[in-house]
Enzyme design. Sequence first.
Site, mmCIF file in Angstrom:
data_model
loop_
_atom_site.group_PDB
_atom_site.id
_atom_site.type_symbol
_atom_site.label_atom_id
_atom_site.label_comp_id
_atom_site.label_asym_id
_atom_site.label_seq_id
_atom_site.Cartn_x
_atom_site.Cartn_y
_atom_site.Cartn_z
ATOM 1 N N THR A 91 -12.929 22.909 48.271
ATOM 2 C CA THR A 91 -13.060 23.099 46.821
ATOM 3 C C THR A 91 -14.079 22.122 46.227
ATOM 4 O O THR A 91 -15.013 22.520 45.528
ATOM 5 C CB THR A 91 -11.676 22.864 46.157
ATOM 6 O OG1 THR A 91 -10.745 23.735 46.774
ATOM 7 C CG2 THR A 91 -11.712 23.140 44.673
ATOM 8 N N VAL A 92 -13.911 20.835 46.520
ATOM 9 C CA VAL A 92 -14.794 19.822 45.918
ATOM 10 C C VAL A 92 -16.189 19.896 46.534
ATOM 11 O O VAL A 92 -17.207 19.855 45.815
ATOM 12 C CB VAL A 92 -14.190 18.407 46.077
ATOM 13 C CG1 VAL A 92 -15.140 17.358 45.520
ATOM 14 C CG2 VAL A 92 -12.835 18.320 45.380
ATOM 15 N N GLY A 145 -10.300 11.973 38.972
ATOM 16 C CA GLY A 145 -11.260 13.085 38.900
ATOM 17 C C GLY A 145 -12.533 12.704 38.158
ATOM 18 O O GLY A 145 -13.271 11.823 38.588
ATOM 19 N N ILE A 177 -13.083 11.158 35.325
ATOM 20 C CA ILE A 177 -13.153 9.943 34.487
ATOM 21 C C ILE A 177 -13.840 8.831 35.286
ATOM 22 O O ILE A 177 -13.384 8.495 36.371
ATOM 23 C CB ILE A 177 -11.741 9.441 34.091
ATOM 24 C CG1 ILE A 177 -10.940 10.530 33.382
ATOM 25 C CG2 ILE A 177 -11.839 8.190 33.234
ATOM 26 C CD1 ILE A 177 -9.489 10.131 33.098
ATOM 27 N N GLY A 228 -6.671 24.911 42.430
ATOM 28 C CA GLY A 228 -7.401 23.879 43.189
ATOM 29 C C GLY A 228 -7.073 22.470 42.734
ATOM 30 O O GLY A 228 -7.842 21.547 42.980
ATOM 31 N N GLU A 269 -3.076 18.739 46.226
ATOM 32 C CA GLU A 269 -3.496 18.351 47.572
ATOM 33 C C GLU A 269 -3.071 19.441 48.558
ATOM 34 O O GLU A 269 -2.142 20.213 48.273
ATOM 35 C CB GLU A 269 -2.813 17.037 47.971
ATOM 36 C CG GLU A 269 -3.116 15.871 47.069
ATOM 37 C CD GLU A 269 -4.589 15.483 47.091
ATOM 38 O OE1 GLU A 269 -5.134 15.237 48.156
ATOM 39 O OE2 GLU A 269 -5.203 15.458 46.002
ATOM 40 N N LYS A 289 -3.906 6.064 44.404
ATOM 41 C CA LYS A 289 -4.895 5.766 43.353
ATOM 42 C C LYS A 289 -4.572 4.438 42.671
ATOM 43 O O LYS A 289 -5.479 3.665 42.334
ATOM 44 C CB LYS A 289 -4.925 6.911 42.340
ATOM 45 C CG LYS A 289 -5.467 8.216 42.937
ATOM 46 C CD LYS A 289 -5.177 9.407 42.039
ATOM 47 C CE LYS A 289 -5.762 10.693 42.598
ATOM 48 N NZ LYS A 289 -5.291 11.899 41.899
HETATM 49 N N1 HSE Z 1 -4.163 16.432 43.743
HETATM 50 C C1 HSE Z 1 -4.866 15.512 42.929
HETATM 51 C C2 HSE Z 1 -4.335 15.623 41.514
HETATM 52 C C3 HSE Z 1 -6.342 15.826 42.974
HETATM 53 O O1 HSE Z 1 -3.614 16.570 41.214
HETATM 54 O O2 HSE Z 1 -4.615 14.759 40.707
HETATM 55 C C4 HSE Z 1 -7.209 14.686 42.551
HETATM 56 O O3 HSE Z 1 -7.038 13.554 43.325
#
Ligand code: HSE
Length: 433
Positions: free
Chosen positions: A16-17, A137, A139, A190, A193, A208
């Site tokens: 996806t990314v 994402g 930010i 999308g 994970e 994170k």
């Molecule tokens: N699965 C992660 C989320 C994607 O929903 O934030 C970005 O790291």
Amino acid sequence: MKTAPTISIGICGLGTVGQGVWKHIERARPELEARLGAQLVLARASVQNLKKKRDVTLKPEQLTTDPLSIATDPSIQIVCELIGGTTIARQVTLAALKLGKTVISANKALLCAHGPEVFSTARKHGGRFFFEASVAGGIPIIKALREGLVANRFRRIYGILNGTCNYILTRMEREGLAYPVILKEAKELGYAEADESLDVEGWDTAHKASVLAYLAHGTWVSTRQMVVEGITQLTQPDLTFARENGYAIKLLAVIERDLERDVLSVGVYPALLPITKAIANVNEVYNGISVSGDIVGETTYIGRGAGQDPTASAVIGDIIDAASQLVRGGTYLPTAPATKLALTPPAALRSRHYLRLDVKDQPGVLAKIANCTAKAGVSIASLVQRPSEKPEAASLLLTTHECSEAQIRLTVARLARHSCVLGKPLLLRIADF
Ligand code: HSE
């Protein structure tokens, strides 16, 4: 006439990314190349399945199933690791860094598990490592912490770091849907994970939080050193109670440093957050992060935290930073010097709490509950009784005054053993920031 230098990019993981990165570089190429004064070559990409249909078109010779062949390809300068996980992704990252290449990563799990190894490999071999897409994402929170806010010491960084969970909680709250139904949609969009338990059990947020704690404080905190709780036990009555009492329930990462005693704590848990806070009003797939620095005060960042486009935006930002360094020389300001701050034991953390108990609807039950809280020195602040879905039962929704994690855990353990308590009690923290 001088010809423009060429920067060659390989994408490991055209999911996806990866497809978003490919597509948006192609679209923005004229502006990006004009600013860089260099040509961007999307050279090769690795995939698991060569035959799968994709949104972007590559020549057959550009595709491989071997990401290591991209990491070690002498013609490729920038390797984007978008595979995820900590096995092949680690091999790819280390192999490229050992060759002095630049690696762009969206991989928070890898950083959380192997951050020191990744950074020391980059330092030792002259490689560069960029990781803006690993947290929140679209930010640019990594840039904010390592550049814009560099003069600050950070008392508290807290917020929503998982788009999937925020999307689920928002839709549960607004539409009364059960979480598995919404999770299916989040996957189709999308956001989630590949292993969605990483999202809903809180691990993705914890990875994170570990990256942010390292950037802000120079200390790596592993998930074993944190309280990590997810959203799977939350029900409609919890969300309704929160709303009726001026709160929103959000899955929060909370990184706090006591600047006087110089201790750090990192935790991930769903919490009741006063609706007056900006972060409590961050909904759907959006992430929100509040950063309190000792000089700047509170700053808040909001943006889409998951999905193809916002994550591709962060990866491309890193690619352009890296390409600019390759063309003009120079490096990023290094991250904070490594420290080993002492961690506050989770049992010592203090908070107000919310408790939901399903109990037998019988005389004397409230007295027994109150006895359990009293024995642990926990003071009840409010209590409401609601009908339960279980027969001859009631739901008790309690809030407590401030007490330690150790006290509330003892209370919950005692309550859970009581014959009048049906099922597992739900415990949430009230975030009075
Ligand atoms: N699965 C992660 C989320 C994607 O929903 O934030 C970005 O790291």
